[in-house]
Design a protein around this motif. Structure first.
Motif, PDB file in Angstrom:
ATOM      1  N   GLY A 177      21.476 -15.668 -18.235  1.00 36.91           N
ATOM      2  CA  GLY A 177      22.440 -15.678 -17.130  1.00 36.91           C
ATOM      3  C   GLY A 177      23.855 -15.812 -17.669  1.00 36.91           C
ATOM      4  N   CYS A 178      24.809 -16.034 -16.779  1.00 36.60           N
ATOM      5  CA  CYS A 178      26.194 -16.207 -17.204  1.00 36.60           C
ATOM      6  C   CYS A 178      26.946 -16.945 -16.107  1.00 36.60           C
ATOM      7  N   ALA A 179      27.815 -17.859 -16.523  1.00 30.13           N
ATOM      8  CA  ALA A 179      28.521 -18.703 -15.548  1.00 30.13           C
ATOM      9  C   ALA A 179      29.840 -18.088 -15.080  1.00 30.13           C
TER      10      ALA A 179
ATOM     11  N   GLY B 178      30.516 -15.059 -13.696  1.00 28.49           N
ATOM     12  CA  GLY B 178      30.384 -14.490 -12.351  1.00 28.49           C
ATOM     13  C   GLY B 178      31.284 -13.296 -12.050  1.00 28.49           C
ATOM     14  N   CYS B 179      31.425 -12.376 -12.987  1.00 28.14           N
ATOM     15  CA  CYS B 179      32.228 -11.171 -12.729  1.00 28.14           C
ATOM     16  C   CYS B 179      31.584 -10.358 -11.601  1.00 28.14           C
ATOM     17  N   ARG B 180      32.419  -9.766 -10.768  1.00 28.22           N
ATOM     18  CA  ARG B 180      31.916  -9.121  -9.557  1.00 28.22           C
ATOM     19  C   ARG B 180      31.047  -7.917  -9.823  1.00 28.22           C
ATOM     20  N   PHE B 181      31.337  -7.236 -10.921  1.00 29.09           N
ATOM     21  CA  PHE B 181      30.679  -5.948 -11.199  1.00 29.09           C
ATOM     22  C   PHE B 181      29.508  -6.103 -12.153  1.00 29.09           C
ATOM     23  N   CYS B 182      29.114  -7.350 -12.467  1.00 31.39           N
ATOM     24  CA  CYS B 182      28.100  -7.561 -13.513  1.00 31.39           C
ATOM     25  C   CYS B 182      26.846  -8.172 -12.916  1.00 31.39           C
ATOM     26  N   SER B 183      25.708  -7.519 -13.181  1.00 26.98           N
ATOM     27  CA  SER B 183      24.472  -8.017 -12.566  1.00 26.98           C
ATOM     28  C   SER B 183      24.048  -9.346 -13.187  1.00 26.98           C
ATOM     29  N   THR B 184      24.375  -9.574 -14.456  1.00 23.85           N
ATOM     30  CA  THR B 184      24.084 -10.889 -15.057  1.00 23.85           C
ATOM     31  C   THR B 184      24.879 -11.959 -14.327  1.00 23.85           C
ATOM     32  N   GLY B 185      26.163 -11.649 -14.087  1.00 20.78           N
ATOM     33  CA  GLY B 185      27.035 -12.600 -13.396  1.00 20.78           C
ATOM     34  C   GLY B 185      26.502 -12.952 -12.017  1.00 20.78           C
ATOM     35  N   HIS B 186      25.892 -11.966 -11.365  1.00 19.39           N
ATOM     36  CA  HIS B 186      25.353 -12.210 -10.026  1.00 19.39           C
ATOM     37  C   HIS B 186      24.137 -13.123 -10.042  1.00 19.39           C
TER      38      HIS B 186
HETATM   39 FE1  SF4 Z   1      29.383 -12.891 -17.811  1.00 22.17          FE
HETATM   40 FE2  SF4 Z   1      28.856 -10.427 -17.013  1.00 22.17          FE
HETATM   41 FE3  SF4 Z   1      31.318 -11.391 -16.765  1.00 22.17          FE
HETATM   42 FE4  SF4 Z   1      30.363 -10.811 -19.206  1.00 22.17          FE
HETATM   43  S1  SF4 Z   1      30.740  -9.361 -17.565  1.00 22.17           S
HETATM   44  S2  SF4 Z   1      31.458 -12.668 -18.562  1.00 22.17           S
HETATM   45  S3  SF4 Z   1      28.184 -11.349 -18.901  1.00 22.17           S
HETATM   46  S4  SF4 Z   1      29.505 -12.161 -15.712  1.00 22.17           S
END
Ligand code: SF4
Ligand code: SAH
Length: 384
Positions: free
Chosen positions: A110-112, A114-122
């Motif tokens: 996962g990732c904290a 939370g970028c809008r366009f990133c599925s990991t962030g979601h």
């Molecule tokens: Fe995290 Fe995705 Fe944003 Fe990279 S792009 S910082 S992985 S939410």
């Protein structure tokens, strides 16, 4: 619990061997067996001192990550899904090209950010990976691919920390992992061919320049703070001016004399001629001298929850032309592995959607349990 030797860079392994009463050169031997030969069993390490070879299994292990799934794309891209426990999984993607083999590696489950366009962030943040879990992705991919090719030659020449997670928010595990990649007794990758990609964790960019300066990619995505605040929430903490200052400060230590900026092209959001103009002004005007850089435009990989669309090809091309005409070298990233959701930022794809991944893990565990029961029954029958 025994120590997992994938957690150590060479210095760490030397300290470990010293605690067992063995000299540094034993650690070098051991490190080479693990990383250069991909050997996981101490008894196979034939030139290791007998007493060390016999002692090691009682205090140490070499533990990779279980592979949950593998998908191969028609273009040669291969994606592996690794189980990191508790229903979490991370991915690594191998991307072959004529002159190189690149492995895209994950740093967190996962990732904290939370970028809008990133599925990991979601998906939110589960946990940091350990050094061993980061290294295990390369260890597995390199040696598995060598085994398949049967040549014993090195396959992976480049590593990009562009899988799941924000590497600079897992700094303490990241740096030893990078050292294993760079070490001549490990994977011997050049600093120019190991890239850390960051959404802009400014203080850690400074630390990285001191501790382990590898190539740096910075995920920019917007030419103004107002827009970047929305797309990359970390911008509210480290706004563009600070981020670009940190890029300038990184350069003297960097293995390349430019920073790569990544810019994900989102239809109608950040892809107009006006945005291009603002971006040119920002990159050329910063600190009165500009930032030496290359720009890499990434066509957005859509996923339903984002509500965003990929910029049309023509818009991406026009954006690149405008930047190039202003003297900023701009490339458009080729999308690879589209048929297997392997493209950057989509590592999660739908496979890593948290609930579905958990369900899959549970189903797989059930299947494995059934297999184990069958085996156990057969053994019992065999004995009876
Ligand atoms: Fe995290 Fe995705 Fe944003 Fe990279 S792009 S910082 S992985 S939410
Ligand atoms: N967290 C780090 C590294 C992992 S993301 C970072 O943000 O830089 C790697 C790259 O993929 C980043 O540039 C990220 O912005 C981009 N990315 C994320 N989601 C994407 C998507 N859906 N389509 C295209 N690129 C994406």
């Amino acid at each position: 619990m025994t120590a997992n030797l994938l957690d150590y860079d060479l210095e760490g392994l030397a300290a470990f061997c010293e605690r067992l009463g063995h000299k540094r050169f034993r650690a070098v031997q051991l490190f080479r067996w693990i990383h250069q030969k991909g050997v996981a069993r101490f008894e196979d390490m034939t030139d290791l001192a007998r007493d060390l070879r016999e002692r090691l299994p009682t205090v140490a292990r070499i533990q990779g990550l279980p592979v949950l799934a593998e998908q191969a794309s028609a273009d040669g891209t291969i994606k592996w899904l690794f189980d990191v426990g508790d229903g979490n999984a991370v991915e690594a993607v191998y991307i072959p090209e004529d002159d190189r083999g690149t492995l895209c590696v994950s740093s967190q489950a996962g990732c904290a950010i939370g970028c809008r366009f990133c599925s990991t962030g979601h998906q939110g943040f589960s946990r940091n990976l350990t050094t061993g879990e980061i290294v295990a992705q390369l260890w597995y991919a390199e040696h598995e691919l060598r085994r398949r090719r049967g040549t014993g030659e090195r396959v992976i020449s480049n590593v990009v920390m562009m899988g799941m997670g924000e590497p600079l928010q897992n700094y303490h595990a990241l740096v030893p992992a990078l050292r294993v990649m760079l070490d001549d007794h490990g994977y011997g990758l050049s600093r120019r061919r190991v890239t850390v990609s960051t959404s802009g964790v400014v203080p850690m960019m400074e630390r990285l320049a001191q501790d382990c300066p590898v190539a740096l990619a910075v995920s920019l995505h917007a030419p103004s703070d107002a827009l970047r605040d929305e797309l990359v929430p970390l911008n509210r903490k480290y706004p563009l001016r600070e981020l670009l200052d940190a890029c300038l400060a990184y350069l003297p230590a960097a293995p390349r004399d430019f920073i790569t900026f990544e810019y994900c092209m989102l239809d109608g959001i950040n892809d107009t001629p006006q945005h291009a103009q603002e971006l040119i002004a920002l990159l050329r005007g910063h600190a009165g001298r500009g930032v030496p850089c290359k720009l890499n435009l990434i066509p957005f990989n859509p996923f339903p929850a984002s509500g965003l669309k990929r910029s049309p090809r023509a818009a991406v091309k026009a954006f690149a032309d405008q930047l190039n005409a202003a003297g900023i070298v701009t490339t458009i990233r080729k999308t690879r592995g589209d048929d297997i959701d392997a493209a950057c930022g989509q590592l999660a794809g739908d496979v890593l959607d948290r609930t579905r991944a958990a369900e899959r893990l549970a189903r797989r565990r059930e299947r494995l349990a059934v297999v184990r029961v069958h085996r156990a029954e057969r053994t019992v029958e065999g004995q009876a």
